[in-house]
Motif scaffolding. Sequence first.
Motif, short mmCIF file in Angstrom:
data_model
loop_
_atom_site.label_atom_id
_atom_site.label_comp_id
_atom_site.label_asym_id
_atom_site.label_seq_id
_atom_site.Cartn_x
_atom_site.Cartn_y
_atom_site.Cartn_z
N GLY A 1 33.26 54.89 63.93
CA GLY A 1 32.00 55.35 62.55
C GLY A 1 30.37 55.71 62.47
N SER A 2 29.61 55.98 61.47
CA SER A 2 28.68 55.93 61.28
C SER A 2 27.48 54.86 60.49
N SER A 3 26.44 54.77 60.71
CA SER A 3 25.13 54.29 60.33
C SER A 3 24.36 54.70 60.16
N TYR A 4 23.22 53.54 58.71
CA TYR A 4 22.36 54.62 58.04
C TYR A 4 21.81 54.41 59.33
N LEU A 5 21.41 52.03 59.11
CA LEU A 5 20.08 51.76 59.74
C LEU A 5 20.49 51.18 60.81
N HIS A 6 21.82 51.02 61.69
CA HIS A 6 21.81 50.06 62.83
C HIS A 6 23.04 50.77 63.56
#
Length: 129
Positions: free
Chosen positions: A75-80
Amino acid sequence: VSGDLTLSTGTATVGDSGAILLRSGDTSYWTGVGGDITLSVGTGYDSDGGSIFLRAGDIYGPYGNNGGVVSLLGGSSYLHDGGGISVTGGTSSSNGGGSLDFTGGYGARRGGNVNIAAGSSPGIHGGGS
């Protein structure tokens, strides 16, 4: 023998066949966690346990392109940190543990490659090996 479950879109005589999507729901509140999907097979008693096979589609015929691809994506994360992918061989309390085998496919003109690379970063640290 217990019952079988078959989930199929059927065969298309012209055009594309249908797709199957298994998806858990989203969360709309910032502390919520998205739902999991678990694929699990049966345990054998005095026999083998069940197996899981993921196989992409074959292509037949003189006008086809390439066979399908199996993709596993974290999965992708914007802030982490983005989500990882973990592959682990099975354990045994009385015999050998399970192996991990990575093999490129057979090809009449050229065999498939096995490529492993660490991730890049525009920051100070790139991925480790």
